[in-house]
Structure formats: structure tokens, C-alpha cells
Design an enzyme around this catalytic site. Sequence first.
Site, PDB file in Angstrom:
ATOM      1  N   ASP A   1       0.867  -1.166   0.000  1.00 14.89           N
ATOM      2  CA  ASP A   1       0.000   0.000   0.000  1.00 14.89           C
ATOM      3  C   ASP A   1       0.915   1.230   0.000  1.00 14.89           C
ATOM      4  O   ASP A   1       2.120   1.134   0.253  1.00 14.89           O
ATOM      5  CB  ASP A   1      -0.960  -0.015   1.198  1.00 14.89           C
ATOM      6  CG  ASP A   1      -2.163   0.904   0.969  1.00 14.89           C
ATOM      7  OD1 ASP A   1      -2.097   1.785   0.074  1.00 14.89           O
ATOM      8  OD2 ASP A   1      -3.177   0.763   1.682  1.00 14.89           O
TER       9      ASP A   1
HETATM   10  C1  NOJ Z   1      -3.983   4.027   0.061  1.00 14.75           C
HETATM   11  C2  NOJ Z   1      -5.143   3.074   0.055  1.00 14.75           C
HETATM   12  O1  NOJ Z   1      -5.157   2.331   1.260  1.00 14.75           O
HETATM   13  C3  NOJ Z   1      -5.152   2.125  -1.129  1.00 14.75           C
HETATM   14  O2  NOJ Z   1      -6.340   1.381  -1.106  1.00 14.75           O
HETATM   15  C4  NOJ Z   1      -5.007   2.903  -2.398  1.00 14.75           C
HETATM   16  O3  NOJ Z   1      -5.068   2.036  -3.513  1.00 14.75           O
HETATM   17  C5  NOJ Z   1      -3.696   3.687  -2.365  1.00 14.75           C
HETATM   18  N1  NOJ Z   1      -3.707   4.604  -1.210  1.00 14.75           N
HETATM   19  C6  NOJ Z   1      -3.462   4.515  -3.615  1.00 14.75           C
HETATM   20  O4  NOJ Z   1      -4.332   5.583  -3.648  1.00 14.75           O
END
Ligand code: NOJ
Length: 794
Positions: free
Chosen positions: A283
Site C-alpha cells: 500500500d
Molecule cells: C492508500 C489506500 O489504502 C489504497 O487502497 C489505495 O489504492 C492507495 N492509497 C493509492 O491511492
Amino acid sequence: MLYSFLSAAALLAPALAVVQPLNTTILGQYGHSPAVYPSPNATGAGGWEEALAKAKEFTAQLTAAEKADMVTGKPGPCVGNIVAIPRLGFGGLCLQDGPLAIRTVDYASVFPAGVTTAASFDRKLMYERGAAMGAEFRGKGAQVALSPVAGPLGRSAYAGRNWEGFSPDPYLTGVAMEETITGLQSNGLQACAKHWIGNEQETQRNPTYKNGSIVQESISANIDDRTMHELYMWPFANAVRAGVASVMCSYQRLNGSYACENSKALNGYLKEELGFQGYVMSDWGATHSGVPSIEAGLDMNMPGGLGLYGLTFGEASDFGGNVTIAVNNGTLDASRVDDMVIRIMTPYFFLGQDKDYPTVDPSSADLNTFSPKDTWFREYVLNGTRSRDVRADHGALIRKHGAESTVLLKNVDNALPLKSPKIISVFGNDASEDTQGFYNQVDFEYGTLVAGGGSGTGRLTYLITPLEAIKARASKDGALVQQWLNNTLVATSDISTLAIPETPSVCLVFLKTWAEEAADRVSLELDWDGNDVVESVASYCNNTIVVTHSSGINDLPWADHENVTAILAAHYPGQESGNSIVDILYGDVNPSGKLPYTIALSNDDYNGLPTTAVNSTDPDAWQAWFEEKLEIDYRFFDAQNMSVRYEFGFGLSYSTFELSDLAMSSCASANVSATPAPQSATTPGGNPALWENLYNITVTLKNTGDVAGATVPQLYLSYPDSAPAGTPPKQLRGFEKVMLESGESESVSFELMRRDFSYWDVSSQEWVIPAGEFGVSVGFSSRDLKVVGSVSVV
Ligand code: NOJ
């Protein structure tokens, strides 16, 4: 935009409940993550062998620096970017959010949210939605969709991102994952199952930093091995079996170690046990180390450099040049880096992304606030067509899906469908136009909610509001439509004084609940004094119909009010919201949605509350002990024998249905063993024997009402007494949405696999079918079981 991974945002959420103490007794059992090394190499199992060979050939031609680039994100036009290697004809990878829309683009659709889709209980709808959404990602030049979500699963009613995922029931979420991924990837697009694993709350999902250093670590989700298998891993197993290209590891710690450097979670559970052949990406900002994460099984660092906590985006990556240094100085085995690249390129070749893939739409880059152009480390040449309209006829599909996912919770004296009412009074701030823009990241007062906030939101190109759709439909009957949209005014006024000319035929109340990434919900009540609005309207109007647009569970204290004649939970339905609800209100679509969670009688009844505060400066103070184990949602209410307001799986229709003739036949050719035959080689989804059908169960379903409609027979299994303590009283193991004309009957069948009959035995580390009789019940909800039988499997 600040939505993403700032722990400060999560910390702003007011304290909700428990501060759970560090429990050293439990620490001995769980809360500790064993080491699993080395990281398994991809084998291409499950039909990816040819693609694997191409990936190996590609990798063999890369320089060390290129390999480092392949595993490390860089700022660029998309939310995540892997740079091109033109000399090898590789155009790079564009990774885009999210689960209900391709987010940072123009001319794309906003689909119903995950929770809405789960409420459809409709496999075909889940696939159709995935396929249509995938076509939009592809059309905009994204190779990877950061979707779908099975974590959070929904341990807590309060978790801020439950609406992005599907349901706290692992079986329902598993089916939704499988169908969504198959739909998305049918476009030659890569899906990404997220967030692996234990991402069940937003509060303290990231560490607390002070002057660039961690002062408190993120929350640790402490999950025992059985619960891990039977609840949280379960839907991810479906995802891996469906051939998902990538998996995103989550922000928080799992059993004491960060999810993106947890070797048990990545090497053990995911790559070894589930046989995952694709790549694990972090993530955004969830990588906390270089070599340790890589050896624990992390294959791609996103977004690359942190761009957080005062660091410049694109710099200071734990991967990047550090990967080359580590290989050169002997701390990291070169073959591990090769496997990372091979894992990234195998799905790319398997899905044919090396052939004629659309380039990134230049307008996406302009809308990408995550890595704006001034952060790019080099110029990107985006010479494809700008502002491509990828919406096709998806609006019609979204309208249909929104209607078919709407749950009718109450309908007294056939209040619905409406019968050409002549005076319609509309109340509530959820009825009308958004007043703060079409890319919503705040809980604005006025305007209908069709999605939540954060990376899982969508960028509307148009929005059909409930009020607009009601006016259009009511004009066919020459009806009068009036509205009172100010919740404060409605909640605090005597409605008869609000210039209502005559007694309305119907009062439609539209209310909402906001939820977003990086914060847990602080309440289960409807926002903006929703409960008072209902009480006020219902005290005046004896035909009050309430519609909610919510992220999930709401307290409904007025549900038994005699003047509240109908209640509809429409969740977040996407851009056609108004048309979808009008189709239900006027009976053009017969409701067939079912609750994908339980609505309790009182907010105090819920368990699994998030840890919202700690009374300590200990760096390790943030702990969430999943002590309820398998007892989340209906499993908990059943185990405690508690009454609920609306149970899991409940939802009314304008028709009535009957179930009869439960029949069961074994599909096994020989005696069934308690444990599956050992697998000869790793297979995506785990041991293939777990997916073999053991029983075919049929029922007859009849539409006994006057109108055509669909309903969902649901099959629940009760395990024999020989199953270990803690086994839930019943568990969903089959559902099928069936459309029938009035008077029509159909035989409905459920295939039950070995996994469906098994529990995870922690001592033998194997799925085991317990001896004795399983109770088999089929009904219209988890508490409305119509036909029952029993079967012994081993
Ligand atoms: C953080 C989020 O938890 C995730 O789901 C997302 O895909 C990424 N940021 C990118 O925006």
C-alpha cells in the site's frame, strides 16, 4: 489531497470505545508472527506457465538498474507508476484506484460501491460490474486496477472502509471477489486484491511520526491462525484462485509485524499456502524496510519514495537503488530480485498486455493530484487521445445494478410500490444536488451520497439525484412534488407549519451516512440528525417512507414507528442513484437486495469495536486483539442467541416466495476422507481438493405472489458437535439469485465444496471435515430458514 495515509487523519477520529490492554497470556498464543523464509519462487502454476517463460526471458535481459526500476514505483501520470523500458518494448505500468470507479480520470462512470454490490447477492451482477469497470480502466490506459477489496472484511461496524469491500461474511465476499476479478481481468486488465491482511480499522493504520521518526507503531491486528483461515484469508483464497494478478499488503501490523514485511503473511499464507503466482505490492507508504520486506515476500514498493513526512516524493525509497546496492554487497540474493520481476511480468504477459494496450489518457495525468507533474522525475510523453469517454452504455447497467442491490427492510400494508401518488413530499438533505462538487471528499451537508471518500471514491461526470428522478416520474401522474431539504429545519419543526398545503399521499425521507478512508466512523446513526428528521416527519405523515444512502450499518431506532411504512437501504448506488431508487419506489424493479450484514437492536450490541485510543506512550501500545475470533456479525449474534432488528441476508420483495423439496446428493465417487489428499504442487487458491464439490443440494423455489420478482435462497451449514469449540452456529455456504414470474417454480442447486465443510485445524495445519451430521438449512435470510436437513460427509 491529504486523504491517503496520514496517520494524523486517523488519529483525529474521536475515541469510540475500548482501549484494549496488552494481554500477555494471549501474546503467547497469538499476536506473534512466525518467520517463514525463503520467499517462494513463482512456478506459473494454474495456467501461467507460458507467461512465466516469457517473463523469465524478459527479466534475463534487464540490467540491475532496470530490475530495481521494475520493483519500485516512481511519480508519474497515474497513482502508481512503473517506468517503461523502451529497448525491450515494455511500456511501463499504470496503476489506478479504485474499487467503484477508475478514480483520477474524466469521462468515466461511478459504479455502485462494494457493499451495495454485496447486497445484490447476485453473482452475475458482480461479474457484469467488474467487466464494465475493467473496460473503463483499460480504455484509460491503466494496466492495473487497485481493486477489489476484501480487507476490511467488516469485523467492526465502525470501520471507515467497509463500504469499499463487500460483507463481513467471508463466503459472500469470496464470491464477490472472484466474480469481480474475473470480470475486471476479462478486459486484459490486472486486478489487485487488497488489503492483505487484517486491515480492519483505520484508526492508527499508520505509525505516528515525530520529526521524521516513528514514535508509535501502527495498530497491530492480532489474529489467531484459525480465525485467519476461516474468516480473513478465505475471500483472498477465492481471489487467488480466480487468477488475481496482484495483492496489496496493508498498512497496519499483523501479529506484531508490519503487513508488508510479515513473512508469515506474504511468504507463508499467500505464496506458499494459497499458491499465489503474481506479485505483492505495498500500500502507498506501507513499506517500512528494504531487504527485510523483500525477503518477507514484498515484490513491489508503491508509490516508490514516500513523499511523506517531509521526504520528497520519488526519493528515499527503501527499494530503488537500495535493491542494487543490497545485491552488490551480498545482503540480498539476486535470484530473489529476479523472482520479484518475474512475478510482476507474468500476469502482464498472461493478460496480453504486451499487445496493443491503450496508452495513458493525458487528462488522467492532469487530474492526478497524488503525483502532480512537478513531482515527476522525468517527462512522460503522453500522446494518446485526450479525455477519452469510456462510459459506453454503463449508465444503464449502473441504474439496473443500483435498483437490484436496494434492500427493502420494511413494507407495511403494501405502502410500496407507490400507486400513482398525487402529492409527494420529499424531505432530507440526501434527496438533492451535491453542493460541493462532484469529486466528493467531505461529508457535505447538502446533496445525495453515492460513494464514500478517499482513494475508493469516484469522480462523477453526472449524477441523477433522487429528487430529480422523482419529479420526472411523478410528472407522468400529474403529481405535485414538494421538498424540504434542510434537516435542521425538518428535525426541529412541527411539519404542519412548513406550508404543506394538503395531506401528502406519501412522505419520502432521504438520509445518509458518510464514511471515508483514514478515519473510522464515530457513530452508527444517520448523519445530520437523521433520526430526528424521521421522527418529525413520521409524527405528521402516516405514510413515511425512509430511504438511506449509507456506507453500511445504521442504527434504525424508529423502525417500528407505526407511521414509518417502508424502509429502503440503498447504500452507495453510484451515478444513477435517483433512477435506481425510483425504479424500486414505483415497482418497475421488484426489490431483491438482501442485507450483507446485521442491523442490531441497539448499538451496544455490536462487538469487534476498533481500538480508538491508547493510554500510553509505549511505541507498541496500539493493539487490536481479535478476541471475538470467528464471531463477527451474524456469527456473533447467533452464538449469543441475541435478537436483532434486521438479520444478515434479510430483504423483502413485492412478491412472496416458497421453498420446498430439500434434496442432497453426494458428488464424491468414493468415501470422503476427513482431510484433503496432499497436493503434489502449489496451486493458486491452495490445495485443489478444497475446491472439489462434495455435495449437490437442491431446493424448489416458487414465486407465490402476484408479480414477477427475484429472490435469493441462502444455504447455511451448521457443523457437527465434533467441530472444535468456537465454531459458529451456522455459516453461509451457498446463495443464488433467481428471477421468477408469478406462479413460476424452479429447482435451485448449490454445489458445496470440501472447503465449505471444513474447519482449519491449527495443530495439523490442515482443513478437516468433522465427523457427524451437518445441519443444512435453506431460507430467505440467516434467521428465516424454511427447509432443513442433515448430512454426514465423512
Ligand atoms: C492508500 C489506500 O489504502 C489504497 O487502497 C489505495 O489504492 C492507495 N492509497 C493509492 O491511492
